[in-house]
Design a protein around this motif. Structure first.
Motif, mmCIF file in Angstrom:
data_model
loop_
_atom_site.group_PDB
_atom_site.id
_atom_site.type_symbol
_atom_site.label_atom_id
_atom_site.label_comp_id
_atom_site.label_asym_id
_atom_site.label_seq_id
_atom_site.Cartn_x
_atom_site.Cartn_y
_atom_site.Cartn_z
ATOM 1 N N VAL A 123 0.839 -1.206 0.000
ATOM 2 C CA VAL A 123 0.000 0.000 0.000
ATOM 3 C C VAL A 123 0.873 1.255 0.000
ATOM 4 C CG1 VAL A 123 -1.661 1.347 1.335
ATOM 5 C CG2 VAL A 123 -2.003 -1.120 1.046
ATOM 6 N N TRP A 124 1.926 1.254 0.813
ATOM 7 C CA TRP A 124 2.829 2.424 0.841
ATOM 8 C C TRP A 124 3.465 2.635 -0.530
ATOM 9 C CZ3 TRP A 124 7.928 3.262 -0.289
ATOM 10 C CH2 TRP A 124 8.441 4.517 0.072
ATOM 11 N N PHE A 125 3.920 1.572 -1.148
ATOM 12 C CA PHE A 125 4.547 1.692 -2.457
ATOM 13 C C PHE A 125 3.553 2.218 -3.484
ATOM 14 C CE2 PHE A 125 5.558 -0.263 -6.626
ATOM 15 C CZ PHE A 125 6.742 0.405 -6.875
ATOM 16 N N ASP A 126 2.326 1.696 -3.462
ATOM 17 C CA ASP A 126 1.319 2.172 -4.403
ATOM 18 C C ASP A 126 0.979 3.642 -4.161
ATOM 19 O OD1 ASP A 126 1.113 -0.172 -5.837
ATOM 20 O OD2 ASP A 126 -0.552 -0.959 -4.659
ATOM 21 N N ALA A 182 -6.740 -3.579 -2.909
ATOM 22 C CA ALA A 182 -6.915 -5.034 -2.809
ATOM 23 C C ALA A 182 -6.415 -5.589 -1.487
ATOM 24 C CB ALA A 182 -6.186 -5.722 -3.958
ATOM 25 N N LEU A 183 -5.508 -4.884 -0.808
ATOM 26 C CA LEU A 183 -4.958 -5.370 0.458
ATOM 27 C C LEU A 183 -5.474 -4.595 1.663
ATOM 28 C CD1 LEU A 183 -1.232 -6.014 -0.559
ATOM 29 C CD2 LEU A 183 -3.180 -7.580 -0.642
ATOM 30 N N PRO A 188 -3.197 -3.056 6.702
ATOM 31 C CA PRO A 188 -1.821 -2.727 6.307
ATOM 32 C C PRO A 188 -1.152 -1.738 7.252
ATOM 33 C CG PRO A 188 -3.423 -1.782 4.778
ATOM 34 C CD PRO A 188 -4.178 -2.706 5.656
ATOM 35 N N ASP A 189 0.062 -2.072 7.645
ATOM 36 C CA ASP A 189 0.833 -1.224 8.553
ATOM 37 C C ASP A 189 1.707 -0.285 7.719
ATOM 38 O OD1 ASP A 189 2.423 -0.061 10.469
ATOM 39 O OD2 ASP A 189 2.753 -1.910 11.597
#
Length: 273
Positions: A123-126, A182-183, A188-189
């Motif tokens: 999630v951070w990367f996206d 999607a996650l 998500p941390d």
């Protein structure tokens, strides 16, 4: 720079993708998923694939390997499908190839568990690359040999479709809506992910990443004095976003279909081939 190969045979279209990628064989005898410069989204989709895929790999994510594929339009002459034939004929020159993960399965969040740490990293990367195409409707992830792999980053970095307005639109500070990610259901941390990944997104690392983009895909960009100037703009934008983007990620409210799995992997013993 990316390895250069030449397409020797067009095998079949992969119609799951909107840009009609195809499975091809190359002169190194390997199969590749090929994305074409002549597709409707144009060369910037390929630029996004190279930069985001290369950055993901450098940050430790699992992504298919990339190559550039030289294509002779003559390969399209024998294709019975008119749409494929037109695509091949319009894509002569340098195109993009991705390692073909034979036997991989499409990611399903209801069948495969992801722990909060890995979910947070993705999630951070996206959020960093502003990936608008990793929702539960179209996860753009695969499970291969039991591991999660990221694919299809062509819809990322949408600011590069309008460089003139990129800074005025404050893309460096633009929030990222992950409520439909999607996650998102795996708690998500992103704070932990930012602490681990953001310091690694340096000007040097980004410089290495954008150097992989072929000059021909960056040529004649309005407002820039050549390909290297365009590369510098990508570095500037991503470097600015990396530092604080985790503070502007919107996730579902606590308890809204968010789970904390005890262990990553298949829920019911599923396996990929």
């Amino acid at each position: 720079m990316l390895t250069e190969v030449t397409a020797t045979r067009y095998v079949t279209p992969l119609r799951e993708g909107g840009s009609l990628p195809g499975l091809v064989e190359a002169d190194d005898l390997a199969p590749y998923v090929m994305k074409f410069t002549g597709a409707g989204q144009g060369r910037k989709t390929l630029v996004a694939e190279v930069i985001c895929g290369g950055l993901a790999r450098r940050l430790g994510f699992r992504v298919p390997g990339l190559v550039t594929i030289g294509l002779d339009p003559v390969l399209g002459l024998g294709e019975p499908d008119q749409e494929v034939q037109a695509l091949l004929k319009s894509s002569g020159g340098v195109n993009l190839g991705m390692e073909y993960l034979s036997g991989a399965l499409g990611f399903d969040p209801l069948a495969y568990e992801v722990d909060p740490a890995e979910a947070g990293r993705v999630v951070w990367f996206d959020a960093l690359i502003n990936n608008v195409d990793r929702s539960w409707r179209n996860p753009n992830m695969l499970v291969w040999h039991g591991d999660l792999w990221l694919i299809d980053h062509g819809a990322s970095m949408i600011w590069h479709h309008n460089w003139r307005g990129a800074k005025s639109a404050a893309w460096t500070d633009k929030p990222y809506d992950a409520t439909d990610h999607a996650l998102a259901r795996f708690a998500p941390d992103v704070t932990e992910a930012a602490a681990a990944l953001a310091p690694r997104v340096t000007e040097e690392l980004l410089g290495e990443t954008v150097a992989d983009v072929p000059d021909v895909w960056l040529a004649d960009e309005p407002g820039f004095d050549g390909p290297d100037a365009v590369r510098s703009a990508y570095v500037e934008m991503l470097l600015a976003r990396a530092a604080t983007i985790h503070e502007r990620i919107a996730l579902p409210e606590s308890g809204a279909d968010r789970t904390r799995p005890t262990a990553p992997g298949w829920l019911t013993g599923g396996t990929d081939r």
